[in-house]
Design a protein around this motif. Structure first.
Motif, short mmCIF file in Angstrom:
data_model
loop_
_atom_site.label_atom_id
_atom_site.label_comp_id
_atom_site.label_asym_id
_atom_site.label_seq_id
_atom_site.Cartn_x
_atom_site.Cartn_y
_atom_site.Cartn_z
N ALA A 1 -4.24 0.52 -3.63
CA ALA A 1 -4.64 1.82 -3.09
C ALA A 1 -5.05 1.72 -1.63
O ALA A 1 -4.94 2.68 -0.86
N SER A 2 -5.52 0.52 -1.25
CA SER A 2 -6.04 0.33 0.11
C SER A 2 -5.94 -1.13 0.50
O SER A 2 -5.98 -2.02 -0.36
N LEU A 3 -5.84 -1.37 1.80
CA LEU A 3 -5.84 -2.75 2.29
C LEU A 3 -7.17 -3.44 2.00
O LEU A 3 -7.25 -4.68 2.02
N ASP A 4 -8.19 -2.65 1.72
CA ASP A 4 -9.50 -3.23 1.37
C ASP A 4 -9.37 -4.18 0.18
O ASP A 4 -10.12 -5.17 0.08
N GLU A 5 -8.44 -3.89 -0.72
CA GLU A 5 -8.26 -4.73 -1.90
C GLU A 5 -7.81 -6.15 -1.53
O GLU A 5 -8.03 -7.09 -2.29
N ILE A 6 -7.18 -6.28 -0.39
CA ILE A 6 -6.78 -7.60 0.08
C ILE A 6 -7.96 -8.31 0.73
O ILE A 6 -8.31 -9.44 0.36
N PHE A 7 -8.58 -7.64 1.68
CA PHE A 7 -9.60 -8.31 2.48
C PHE A 7 -10.93 -8.49 1.74
O PHE A 7 -11.65 -9.46 1.99
N GLU A 8 -11.25 -7.60 0.80
CA GLU A 8 -12.48 -7.77 0.03
C GLU A 8 -12.38 -8.94 -0.94
O GLU A 8 -13.39 -9.46 -1.41
N ASN A 9 -11.14 -9.36 -1.23
CA ASN A 9 -10.93 -10.53 -2.09
C ASN A 9 -10.73 -11.81 -1.27
O ASN A 9 -10.38 -12.86 -1.82
N PRO B 1 0.82 -1.21 0.00
CA PRO B 1 0.00 0.00 0.00
C PRO B 1 0.86 1.26 0.00
O PRO B 1 0.33 2.38 0.01
N SER B 2 2.19 1.10 0.00
CA SER B 2 3.10 2.24 0.11
C SER B 2 3.25 2.98 -1.22
O SER B 2 3.09 2.41 -2.29
N ASP B 3 3.58 4.27 -1.12
CA ASP B 3 3.74 5.07 -2.33
C ASP B 3 5.05 4.73 -3.03
O ASP B 3 5.93 4.05 -2.49
#
Length: 288
Positions: free
Chosen positions: A156-164, A113-115
């Motif tokens: 962009a967000s940790l949501d991309e991990i957990f939503e999958n 998630p880092s820039d």
């Protein structure tokens, strides 16, 4: 009599040219022919570990992400110890507040998630670690084109991990600020229920508190009916210290190991560039 050999990869079985030598591979395979089991114990993910092992012609089981997963020789997950979503979110926030690059090893791949700026400095620290003649500043200039930069998927967000519905086996962070890394190794376990170690002075490896190489080997051996005195372990760095429990029969430090590992091990072999793993196996296993 040795019934199980557990070996680390980086700095141990893998030489500085990023390959497993023919001599090491030959010793491993000869030990296997004698009925001795060989298992990889690494901080890497399975996907990162398996290419070099297969290239060397070695077939074995894997304890990856410091014991977060046990995989068989075909890559099937046999057992797992993942981090909870809440814990991942809290720790990532803490690391990002410390201005560190963060990578997450998950069941869906490796993400960050880092820039871009933090990622480039992290890659520069890795390059300098493996090639000390290249300064961190010099490595930074080409970091964005390096395979170490490209092989991690930005999110962009940790949501991309957990939503999958991916599970996180390890959080890893790199920085050339080794004092900051050392301080976090001490403080994070006091705040969160995690195991914190590292492969090098430049990185943090954060896992489930039960995901420790030494404990993973003990659990594995118990299920196999192998006594601790019948186990040989080989390592070189901080995340290998758990493998050097004096209850194991044969604990071996690489010639290039950090001092803490050399002090903890019962025996010492040559470096990873001098076929140290193979020589240790030849020393303690009667192979032709």
């Amino acid at each position: 009599m040795i019934k199980l050999i557990a070996s680390d990869m980086d700095g141990t079985l893998v030489s500085s040219n990023h390959k497993i030598s023919e001599a090491d591979a030959r010793a491993v395979k000869k030990a296997q022919e004698k009925g001795i089991e060989f298992i990889i114990t690494t901080g890497r993910s399975y996907e990162d570990a398996v290419p070099q092992v297969h290239q060397a012609g070695i077939e074995c089981n894997y304890l990856v992400m410091n014991g977060s997963e046990l995989r068989n020789e075909n890559g099937k997950i046999i057992q797992s110890l993942y981090l909870s979503e809440m814990l991942v979110r809290d720790i990532v926030a803490e690391l990002e507040n410390a201005n560190l690059c963060v990578e997450l090893y998950t069941t869906g791949g490796t993400f960050t998630p880092s820039d871009a700026e933090r990622r480039k400095w992290a890659v520069a620290a890795k390059i300098n670690q493996f090639h000390p003649k290249i300064s961190v500043e010099e490595a930074y200039k080409s970091a964005g084109e390096h395979f170490l930069y490209r092989e991690v998927t930005p999110i962009a967000s940790l949501d991309e991990i957990f939503e999958n519905d991916y599970f996180v086996g390890k959080i890893i962070s790199f920085s050339h600020d080794t004092e900051k890394i050392a301080a976090l190794r001490r403080t994070l376990p006091a705040i969160y229920p995690v195991n914190v170690t590292g492969s090098f002075a430049i990185n943090l490896e954060i896992t489930n508190p039960l995901a420790d190489k030494g404990q993973a080997i003990k659990t594995y051996a118990e299920k196999k009916g192998i006594h601790l005195k019948e186990i040989m372990t080989i390592g070189d760095s901080y995340n290998d210290l758990g493998m050097l429990d004096e209850r194991f029969g044969y604990t071996v430090a690489m010639g290039n190991a950090i001092e803490e590992v050399k002090e903890a091990a019962k025996y010492q072999t040559d470096t990873n560039d001098e076929n140290g793993v193979g020589k240790a196996i030849e020393r303690f296993v009667q192979i032709d």
